[in-house]
Scaffold this motif. Structure first.
Motif, PDB file in Angstrom:
ATOM      1  N   VAL A 120      63.079  90.661 102.738  1.00 56.13           N
ATOM      2  CA  VAL A 120      61.876  90.569 102.165  1.00 56.13           C
ATOM      3  C   VAL A 120      61.472  90.791 100.818  1.00 56.13           C
ATOM      4  N   SER A 121      61.136  92.286 101.270  1.00 54.95           N
ATOM      5  CA  SER A 121      60.371  93.539 100.846  1.00 54.95           C
ATOM      6  C   SER A 121      60.836  94.838 100.802  1.00 54.95           C
ATOM      7  N   CYS A 122      61.275  95.897 100.241  1.00 57.01           N
ATOM      8  CA  CYS A 122      60.961  97.226 100.559  1.00 57.01           C
ATOM      9  C   CYS A 122      60.295  98.073 100.113  1.00 57.01           C
ATOM     10  N   ILE A 123      59.659  99.204 100.290  1.00 55.99           N
ATOM     11  CA  ILE A 123      59.100 100.551  99.790  1.00 55.99           C
ATOM     12  C   ILE A 123      59.315 102.062 100.138  1.00 55.99           C
ATOM     13  N   SER A 124      59.835 102.196  98.913  1.00 58.18           N
ATOM     14  CA  SER A 124      60.301 104.329  99.410  1.00 58.18           C
ATOM     15  C   SER A 124      58.836 104.702 100.221  1.00 58.18           C
ATOM     16  N   SER A 125      59.549 105.947 100.538  1.00 56.13           N
ATOM     17  CA  SER A 125      58.902 106.332 101.550  1.00 56.13           C
ATOM     18  C   SER A 125      57.689 106.867 101.301  1.00 56.13           C
ATOM     19  N   SER A 126      57.591 108.044  99.444  1.00 53.70           N
ATOM     20  CA  SER A 126      56.120 108.097  98.905  1.00 53.70           C
ATOM     21  C   SER A 126      55.243 106.966  98.858  1.00 53.70           C
ATOM     22  N   GLY A 127      55.861 105.601  98.526  1.00 56.57           N
ATOM     23  CA  GLY A 127      55.381 104.142  98.418  1.00 56.57           C
ATOM     24  C   GLY A 127      55.602 104.573  96.821  1.00 56.57           C
ATOM     25  N   GLY A 128      56.294 104.833  96.120  1.00 60.33           N
ATOM     26  CA  GLY A 128      56.377 104.843  94.607  1.00 60.33           C
ATOM     27  C   GLY A 128      57.658 103.858  93.346  1.00 60.33           C
ATOM     28  N   ARG A 129      58.106 102.978  95.182  1.00 57.58           N
ATOM     29  CA  ARG A 129      59.026 102.567  94.460  1.00 57.58           C
ATOM     30  C   ARG A 129      58.812 101.434  95.400  1.00 57.58           C
ATOM     31  N   THR A 130      58.642  99.844  94.985  1.00 59.29           N
ATOM     32  CA  THR A 130      59.354  98.228  95.693  1.00 59.29           C
ATOM     33  C   THR A 130      60.103  97.737  95.099  1.00 59.29           C
ATOM     34  N   ASN A 131      60.609  97.280  96.592  1.00 58.66           N
ATOM     35  CA  ASN A 131      60.771  95.141  95.392  1.00 58.66           C
ATOM     36  C   ASN A 131      61.062  94.050  96.642  1.00 58.66           C
ATOM     37  N   TYR A 132      61.221  93.205  96.289  1.00 55.24           N
ATOM     38  CA  TYR A 132      61.103  91.649  96.799  1.00 55.24           C
ATOM     39  C   TYR A 132      62.100  91.305  96.405  1.00 55.24           C
ATOM     40  N   ALA A 133      62.226  90.524  97.261  1.00 56.16           N
ATOM     41  CA  ALA A 133      63.305  88.884  97.281  1.00 56.16           C
ATOM     42  C   ALA A 133      63.063  88.124  95.947  1.00 56.16           C
ATOM     43  N   ASP A 134      63.231  87.622  95.292  1.00 55.78           N
ATOM     44  CA  ASP A 134      62.941  86.403  94.578  1.00 55.78           C
ATOM     45  C   ASP A 134      62.419  85.238  95.049  1.00 55.78           C
ATOM     46  N   SER A 135      62.316  85.186  96.319  1.00 52.31           N
ATOM     47  CA  SER A 135      61.433  83.922  97.114  1.00 52.31           C
ATOM     48  C   SER A 135      60.499  84.222  97.547  1.00 52.31           C
ATOM     49  N   VAL A 136      59.824  85.773  97.400  1.00 53.42           N
ATOM     50  CA  VAL A 136      58.889  85.838  97.749  1.00 53.42           C
ATOM     51  C   VAL A 136      57.588  87.153  96.397  1.00 53.42           C
ATOM     52  N   LYS A 137      58.046  87.079  95.167  1.00 55.26           N
ATOM     53  CA  LYS A 137      58.150  87.236  93.921  1.00 55.26           C
ATOM     54  C   LYS A 137      56.688  87.103  93.875  1.00 55.26           C
ATOM     55  N   GLY A 138      55.659  87.879  93.618  1.00 53.12           N
ATOM     56  CA  GLY A 138      54.983  87.590  92.614  1.00 53.12           C
ATOM     57  C   GLY A 138      53.941  87.117  93.699  1.00 53.12           C
ATOM     58  N   ARG A 139      53.933  86.539  95.356  1.00 54.07           N
ATOM     59  CA  ARG A 139      52.827  86.391  96.420  1.00 54.07           C
ATOM     60  C   ARG A 139      52.990  87.151  97.578  1.00 54.07           C
ATOM     61  N   PHE A 140      54.104  87.827  97.871  1.00 56.07           N
ATOM     62  CA  PHE A 140      54.127  88.819  98.573  1.00 56.07           C
ATOM     63  C   PHE A 140      53.597  90.183  98.367  1.00 56.07           C
ATOM     64  N   THR A 141      53.268  90.881  99.205  1.00 57.03           N
ATOM     65  CA  THR A 141      52.571  93.080  98.284  1.00 57.03           C
ATOM     66  C   THR A 141      52.646  93.782  99.571  1.00 57.03           C
ATOM     67  N   ILE A 142      54.293  94.590  99.075  1.00 53.21           N
ATOM     68  CA  ILE A 142      54.237  95.516 100.327  1.00 53.21           C
ATOM     69  C   ILE A 142      53.433  97.524 100.078  1.00 53.21           C
TER      70      ILE A 142
END
Length: 124
Positions: free
Chosen positions: A48-70
Protein backbone atom coordinates in the motif's frame (compact mmCIF):
# COMPACT_ATOMS: atom_id res chain seq x y z
CA UNK A 1 13.29 -9.10 18.06
CA UNK A 2 11.38 -6.12 16.75
CA UNK A 3 7.67 -6.43 17.45
CA UNK A 4 5.10 -4.33 15.64
CA UNK A 5 1.54 -3.69 16.71
CA UNK A 6 -1.10 -2.16 14.45
CA UNK A 7 -4.17 -0.36 15.72
CA UNK A 8 -6.87 1.98 14.52
CA UNK A 9 -8.86 -0.30 12.27
CA UNK A 10 -12.62 -0.56 12.38
CA UNK A 11 -15.87 -0.20 10.51
CA UNK A 12 -16.32 2.99 8.50
CA UNK A 13 -18.82 4.16 5.92
CA UNK A 14 -17.78 4.78 2.31
CA UNK A 15 -16.16 8.17 2.03
CA UNK A 16 -14.98 8.03 5.61
CA UNK A 17 -11.53 8.14 7.14
CA UNK A 18 -9.38 6.19 9.53
CA UNK A 19 -5.91 6.55 10.97
CA UNK A 20 -3.92 3.38 11.42
CA UNK A 21 -0.95 3.25 13.76
CA UNK A 22 2.05 0.97 13.78
CA UNK A 23 3.92 1.00 17.05
CA UNK A 24 6.99 -0.84 18.25
CA UNK A 25 7.93 -1.98 21.69
CA UNK A 26 11.39 -2.65 23.08
CA UNK A 27 13.18 -1.36 19.98
CA UNK A 28 13.33 1.97 18.25
CA UNK A 29 11.72 2.26 14.83
CA UNK A 30 13.88 5.15 13.74
CA UNK A 31 16.36 3.03 11.81
CA UNK A 32 13.69 1.06 9.94
CA UNK A 33 11.80 1.74 6.78
CA UNK A 34 8.15 0.88 7.31
CA UNK A 35 5.70 -0.50 4.82
CA UNK A 36 1.96 -0.89 4.97
CA UNK A 37 0.33 -3.84 3.25
CA UNK A 38 -3.20 -5.14 3.03
CA UNK A 39 -4.93 -8.39 2.28
CA UNK A 40 -8.54 -8.55 1.23
CA UNK A 41 -10.57 -11.76 1.51
CA UNK A 42 -9.62 -14.16 -1.25
CA UNK A 43 -6.82 -11.94 -2.52
CA UNK A 44 -3.07 -11.85 -2.17
CA UNK A 45 -1.41 -9.40 0.17
CA UNK A 46 -0.45 -6.19 -1.63
CA UNK A 47 1.76 -3.25 -0.86
CA UNK A 48 0.00 0.00 0.00
CA UNK A 49 2.65 2.49 1.05
CA UNK A 50 6.14 2.80 2.47
CA UNK A 51 8.26 5.38 4.24
CA UNK A 52 11.98 5.68 4.80
CA UNK A 53 13.51 5.69 8.28
CA UNK A 54 13.80 9.48 8.33
CA UNK A 55 10.40 10.00 6.74
CA UNK A 56 11.96 11.84 3.84
CA UNK A 57 10.90 9.36 1.19
CA UNK A 58 7.50 7.83 0.68
CA UNK A 59 5.70 5.86 -1.99
CA UNK A 60 2.16 4.70 -2.62
CA UNK A 61 0.36 2.10 -4.65
CA UNK A 62 -1.59 3.63 -7.52
CA UNK A 63 -4.85 2.40 -6.00
CA UNK A 64 -4.42 4.61 -2.90
CA UNK A 65 -2.41 7.53 -4.24
CA UNK A 66 -4.07 10.80 -3.33
CA UNK A 67 -6.27 9.15 -0.68
CA UNK A 68 -3.82 7.61 1.79
CA UNK A 69 -0.94 9.36 3.54
CA UNK A 70 1.90 7.72 5.39
CA UNK A 71 3.80 9.53 8.11
CA UNK A 72 5.95 8.79 11.11
CA UNK A 73 6.75 10.26 14.48
CA UNK A 74 10.01 8.74 15.57
CA UNK A 75 9.77 10.45 18.94
CA UNK A 76 6.63 8.41 19.56
CA UNK A 77 8.09 5.33 17.88
CA UNK A 78 5.01 5.17 15.66
CA UNK A 79 4.20 5.16 11.97
CA UNK A 80 0.77 6.22 10.74
CA UNK A 81 -1.33 5.51 7.69
CA UNK A 82 -4.10 8.02 7.14
CA UNK A 83 -6.92 6.55 5.05
CA UNK A 84 -9.29 9.00 3.40
CA UNK A 85 -12.13 8.70 0.88
CA UNK A 86 -12.48 5.04 1.72
CA UNK A 87 -14.36 2.69 -0.57
CA UNK A 88 -15.54 -0.89 -0.03
CA UNK A 89 -12.56 -1.98 -2.14
CA UNK A 90 -10.29 -0.82 0.69
CA UNK A 91 -11.73 -3.45 3.00
CA UNK A 92 -8.85 -5.65 4.13
CA UNK A 93 -6.58 -6.57 6.97
CA UNK A 94 -3.83 -3.97 7.09
CA UNK A 95 -0.33 -4.92 8.17
CA UNK A 96 2.73 -2.87 8.91
CA UNK A 97 6.20 -4.27 8.39
CA UNK A 98 9.77 -3.11 8.97
CA UNK A 99 12.88 -3.29 6.86
CA UNK A 100 16.42 -2.08 7.49
CA UNK A 101 16.65 -0.92 3.88
CA UNK A 102 14.27 1.51 2.15
CA UNK A 103 13.11 0.93 -1.38
CA UNK A 104 10.45 2.70 -3.41
CA UNK A 105 9.27 -0.78 -4.37
CA UNK A 106 6.60 -1.76 -1.85
CA UNK A 107 7.72 -5.35 -2.03
CA UNK A 108 6.84 -7.50 0.94
CA UNK A 109 9.91 -9.69 0.33
CA UNK A 110 12.08 -6.78 1.51
CA UNK A 111 10.42 -6.67 4.93
CA UNK A 112 11.59 -8.82 7.82
CA UNK A 113 9.33 -7.93 10.72
CA UNK A 114 5.54 -7.96 10.60
CA UNK A 115 2.67 -7.03 12.83
CA UNK A 116 -0.48 -9.07 13.31
CA UNK A 117 -2.72 -6.76 11.33
CA UNK A 118 -5.78 -4.64 11.94
CA UNK A 119 -9.11 -5.06 10.16
CA UNK A 120 -10.53 -2.22 8.10
CA UNK A 121 -14.09 -2.67 6.88
CA UNK A 122 -15.73 -0.10 4.63
CA UNK A 123 -19.45 -0.61 4.41
CA UNK A 124 -22.69 1.29 4.64
Amino acid sequence: QLQLVESGGGLVQPGGSLRLSCAASRFSLDRYAIGWFRQAPGKEREGVSCISSSGGRTNYADSVKGRFTISRDNAKNTVYLHLNSLTPEDTAVYYCAASTIYSDSIDQKRYNYWGQGTQVTVSS
